[in-house]
Design a protein around this motif. Structure first.
Motif, PDB file in Angstrom:
ATOM      1  N   ASN A  94     -80.395 -11.131  64.088  1.00  0.00           N
ATOM      2  CA  ASN A  94     -80.544 -12.051  62.962  1.00  0.00           C
ATOM      3  C   ASN A  94     -79.188 -12.616  62.558  1.00  0.00           C
ATOM      4  O   ASN A  94     -78.150 -12.166  63.026  1.00  0.00           O
ATOM      5  N   VAL A  95     -79.189 -13.591  61.672  1.00  0.00           N
ATOM      6  CA  VAL A  95     -77.956 -14.322  61.364  1.00  0.00           C
ATOM      7  C   VAL A  95     -76.901 -13.477  60.666  1.00  0.00           C
ATOM      8  O   VAL A  95     -75.742 -13.875  60.615  1.00  0.00           O
ATOM      9  N   SER A  96     -77.261 -12.331  60.137  1.00  0.00           N
ATOM     10  CA  SER A  96     -76.256 -11.497  59.475  1.00  0.00           C
ATOM     11  C   SER A  96     -75.775 -10.350  60.362  1.00  0.00           C
ATOM     12  O   SER A  96     -74.948  -9.553  59.952  1.00  0.00           O
ATOM     13  N   ARG A  97     -76.258 -10.284  61.590  1.00  0.00           N
ATOM     14  CA  ARG A  97     -75.897  -9.183  62.483  1.00  0.00           C
ATOM     15  C   ARG A  97     -75.184  -9.717  63.714  1.00  0.00           C
ATOM     16  O   ARG A  97     -75.671 -10.612  64.377  1.00  0.00           O
ATOM     17  N   TRP A  98     -74.035  -9.138  64.005  1.00  0.00           N
ATOM     18  CA  TRP A  98     -73.264  -9.555  65.180  1.00  0.00           C
ATOM     19  C   TRP A  98     -73.593  -8.706  66.392  1.00  0.00           C
ATOM     20  O   TRP A  98     -73.499  -9.184  67.521  1.00  0.00           O
ATOM     21  N   ALA A  99     -73.944  -7.453  66.164  1.00  0.00           N
ATOM     22  CA  ALA A  99     -74.230  -6.545  67.275  1.00  0.00           C
ATOM     23  C   ALA A  99     -74.967  -5.338  66.717  1.00  0.00           C
ATOM     24  O   ALA A  99     -75.026  -5.142  65.494  1.00  0.00           O
ATOM     25  N   SER A 116     -68.657 -17.574  72.231  1.00  0.00           N
ATOM     26  CA  SER A 116     -67.555 -18.547  72.251  1.00  0.00           C
ATOM     27  C   SER A 116     -66.436 -18.203  71.279  1.00  0.00           C
ATOM     28  O   SER A 116     -65.520 -18.999  71.099  1.00  0.00           O
ATOM     29  N   VAL A 117     -66.480 -17.023  70.663  1.00  0.00           N
ATOM     30  CA  VAL A 117     -65.395 -16.655  69.747  1.00  0.00           C
ATOM     31  C   VAL A 117     -64.176 -16.241  70.559  1.00  0.00           C
ATOM     32  O   VAL A 117     -64.291 -15.896  71.737  1.00  0.00           O
ATOM     33  N   PRO A 118     -63.000 -16.265  69.943  1.00  0.00           N
ATOM     34  CA  PRO A 118     -61.808 -15.772  70.660  1.00  0.00           C
ATOM     35  C   PRO A 118     -61.999 -14.319  71.110  1.00  0.00           C
ATOM     36  O   PRO A 118     -62.689 -13.533  70.464  1.00  0.00           O
ATOM     37  N   ARG A 119     -61.380 -13.990  72.203  1.00  0.00           N
ATOM     38  CA  ARG A 119     -61.546 -12.649  72.779  1.00  0.00           C
ATOM     39  C   ARG A 119     -61.228 -11.537  71.787  1.00  0.00           C
ATOM     40  O   ARG A 119     -61.930 -10.540  71.723  1.00  0.00           O
ATOM     41  N   TRP A 120     -60.166 -11.695  70.991  1.00  0.00           N
ATOM     42  CA  TRP A 120     -59.781 -10.620  70.071  1.00  0.00           C
ATOM     43  C   TRP A 120     -60.880 -10.346  69.048  1.00  0.00           C
ATOM     44  O   TRP A 120     -61.049  -9.207  68.613  1.00  0.00           O
ATOM     45  N   VAL A 121     -61.644 -11.354  68.682  1.00  0.00           N
ATOM     46  CA  VAL A 121     -62.753 -11.149  67.742  1.00  0.00           C
ATOM     47  C   VAL A 121     -63.847 -10.334  68.425  1.00  0.00           C
ATOM     48  O   VAL A 121     -64.362  -9.358  67.862  1.00  0.00           O
ATOM     49  N   ASP A 147     -60.757   1.028  63.090  1.00  0.00           N
ATOM     50  CA  ASP A 147     -59.505   0.354  62.758  1.00  0.00           C
ATOM     51  C   ASP A 147     -58.384   0.628  63.761  1.00  0.00           C
ATOM     52  O   ASP A 147     -57.269   0.144  63.582  1.00  0.00           O
ATOM     53  N   ARG A 148     -58.686   1.352  64.823  1.00  0.00           N
ATOM     54  CA  ARG A 148     -57.696   1.501  65.895  1.00  0.00           C
ATOM     55  C   ARG A 148     -57.388   0.146  66.526  1.00  0.00           C
ATOM     56  O   ARG A 148     -56.305  -0.057  67.038  1.00  0.00           O
ATOM     57  N   HIS A 149     -58.381  -0.759  66.492  1.00  0.00           N
ATOM     58  CA  HIS A 149     -58.088  -2.126  66.950  1.00  0.00           C
ATOM     59  C   HIS A 149     -57.275  -2.795  65.852  1.00  0.00           C
ATOM     60  O   HIS A 149     -57.722  -2.883  64.705  1.00  0.00           O
ATOM     61  N   PRO A 150     -56.077  -3.264  66.148  1.00  0.00           N
ATOM     62  CA  PRO A 150     -55.174  -3.754  65.104  1.00  0.00           C
ATOM     63  C   PRO A 150     -55.635  -5.025  64.385  1.00  0.00           C
ATOM     64  O   PRO A 150     -55.119  -5.332  63.317  1.00  0.00           O
ATOM     65  N   ARG A 151     -56.623  -5.728  64.917  1.00  0.00           N
ATOM     66  CA  ARG A 151     -57.048  -6.983  64.280  1.00  0.00           C
ATOM     67  C   ARG A 151     -58.426  -6.863  63.637  1.00  0.00           C
ATOM     68  O   ARG A 151     -59.088  -7.861  63.381  1.00  0.00           O
ATOM     69  N   GLN A 152     -58.845  -5.653  63.337  1.00  0.00           N
ATOM     70  CA  GLN A 152     -60.163  -5.434  62.746  1.00  0.00           C
ATOM     71  C   GLN A 152     -60.334  -6.219  61.439  1.00  0.00           C
ATOM     72  O   GLN A 152     -61.346  -6.888  61.241  1.00  0.00           O
ATOM     73  N   SER A 153     -59.345  -6.191  60.543  1.00  0.00           N
ATOM     74  CA  SER A 153     -59.488  -6.913  59.270  1.00  0.00           C
ATOM     75  C   SER A 153     -59.420  -8.423  59.479  1.00  0.00           C
ATOM     76  O   SER A 153     -60.133  -9.179  58.809  1.00  0.00           O
ATOM     77  N   ASP A 154     -58.597  -8.893  60.428  1.00  0.00           N
ATOM     78  CA  ASP A 154     -58.555 -10.324  60.749  1.00  0.00           C
ATOM     79  C   ASP A 154     -59.918 -10.796  61.263  1.00  0.00           C
ATOM     80  O   ASP A 154     -60.398 -11.871  60.902  1.00  0.00           O
ATOM     81  N   ALA A 155     -60.532  -9.975  62.109  1.00  0.00           N
ATOM     82  CA  ALA A 155     -61.829 -10.343  62.689  1.00  0.00           C
ATOM     83  C   ALA A 155     -62.909 -10.400  61.613  1.00  0.00           C
ATOM     84  O   ALA A 155     -63.784 -11.265  61.662  1.00  0.00           O
ATOM     85  N   TYR A 158     -62.495 -13.703  60.067  1.00  0.00           N
ATOM     86  CA  TYR A 158     -62.926 -14.733  61.017  1.00  0.00           C
ATOM     87  C   TYR A 158     -64.450 -14.807  61.033  1.00  0.00           C
ATOM     88  O   TYR A 158     -65.030 -15.901  60.959  1.00  0.00           O
ATOM     89  N   LEU A 159     -65.110 -13.665  61.159  1.00  0.00           N
ATOM     90  CA  LEU A 159     -66.571 -13.651  61.260  1.00  0.00           C
ATOM     91  C   LEU A 159     -67.243 -14.101  59.968  1.00  0.00           C
ATOM     92  O   LEU A 159     -68.306 -14.728  60.014  1.00  0.00           O
ATOM     93  N   GLU A 160     -66.632 -13.827  58.826  1.00  0.00           N
ATOM     94  CA  GLU A 160     -67.181 -14.343  57.563  1.00  0.00           C
ATOM     95  C   GLU A 160     -67.138 -15.866  57.564  1.00  0.00           C
ATOM     96  O   GLU A 160     -68.107 -16.525  57.193  1.00  0.00           O
ATOM     97  N   GLY A 161     -66.007 -16.434  57.998  1.00  0.00           N
ATOM     98  CA  GLY A 161     -65.890 -17.888  58.083  1.00  0.00           C
ATOM     99  C   GLY A 161     -66.817 -18.473  59.131  1.00  0.00           C
ATOM    100  O   GLY A 161     -67.445 -19.518  58.915  1.00  0.00           O
ATOM    101  N   PHE A 162     -66.933 -17.807  60.264  1.00  0.00           N
ATOM    102  CA  PHE A 162     -67.821 -18.245  61.337  1.00  0.00           C
ATOM    103  C   PHE A 162     -69.261 -18.278  60.838  1.00  0.00           C
ATOM    104  O   PHE A 162     -69.995 -19.238  61.063  1.00  0.00           O
ATOM    105  N   SER A 163     -69.653 -17.235  60.123  1.00  0.00           N
ATOM    106  CA  SER A 163     -71.000 -17.151  59.564  1.00  0.00           C
ATOM    107  C   SER A 163     -71.239 -18.265  58.545  1.00  0.00           C
ATOM    108  O   SER A 163     -72.291 -18.913  58.550  1.00  0.00           O
ATOM    109  N   ASP A 164     -70.249 -18.502  57.684  1.00  0.00           N
ATOM    110  CA  ASP A 164     -70.371 -19.593  56.714  1.00  0.00           C
ATOM    111  C   ASP A 164     -70.515 -20.927  57.424  1.00  0.00           C
ATOM    112  O   ASP A 164     -71.296 -21.785  57.020  1.00  0.00           O
ATOM    113  N   GLY A 165     -69.766 -21.119  58.501  1.00  0.00           N
ATOM    114  CA  GLY A 165     -69.853 -22.356  59.275  1.00  0.00           C
ATOM    115  C   GLY A 165     -71.223 -22.532  59.909  1.00  0.00           C
ATOM    116  O   GLY A 165     -71.781 -23.633  59.912  1.00  0.00           O
TER     117      GLY A 165
END
Length: 172
Positions: A94-99, A116-121, A147-155, A158-165
């Motif tokens: 559904n639209v609120s679930r990524w995986a 089509s998202v950037p690989r780091w996301v 949070d071992r992935h260093p870009r967890q908070s950035d992602a 990103y995903l909040e903005g992607f979802s809004d888009g």
């Protein structure tokens, strides 16, 4: 590109609601081109080819790509010990679930909307789901591992903005 349409690799969806813009997305193994009703694909072939080339440069859309990515993330962040029984793209999230992860079977399903998202996301989503193989609920311990992935908070941003888009482009 016209041959790709004829082979079914690109599906053209025309909409009376769409007035000026075109959009491209990937749904499993097919690209979807959304256009206004009177839009001429043939007339705009050069710009569409550029658009598809930019999209494919970011493409990591096969199930084999996901398996490879999950293996890499497991090795990098968990010493190779968190491995799914299977991981694949699906179109029924559904639209609120990524995986999602089924902890009892070890199966991970990733929404095709992330193709089509950037690989780091995508990496952060896969890491998050790998952690679910060990810890079900989103506890403090869960987040410490994810949070071992260093870009967890950035992602997350990103995903909040992607979802809004996505929400905006559906006209809601």
């Amino acid at each position: 590109m016209l041959r790709a349409i004829a082979r079914g690799e690109i599906e053209v969806r025309r909409s009376a609601r769409r007035k000026k813009t075109v959009a491209v997305s990937k749904e499993i193994e097919t690209y979807v081109l959304r256009t206004p009703v009177r839009y001429s694909v043939e007339h705009n072939i050069r710009s569409l080819t550029d658009l598809f080339n930019r999209l494919s440069a970011r493409d990591h859309s096969s199930d084999a790509d996901l398996v490879e990515l999950a293996d890499e993330m497991s090795r990098r962040y968990f010493g190779g010990r968190l491995r799914p029984a299977s991981i694949r793209w699906v179109t029924n999230q559904n639209v609120s679930r990524w995986a999602s992860t089924t902890t009892s079977t070890g199966d991970i399903r990733v929404s095709h909307r992330l193709q089509s998202v950037p690989r780091w996301v995508l990496e952060t989503v896969v890491v998050h789901e790998l952690v679910h193989l060990q810890i079900g609920p989103h506890s403090k311990e869960f987040h410490e591992l994810a949070d071992r992935h260093p870009r967890q908070s950035d992602a997350k941003l990103y995903l909040e903005g992607f979802s809004d888009g996505e929400h905006f482009s559906r006209g809601n």
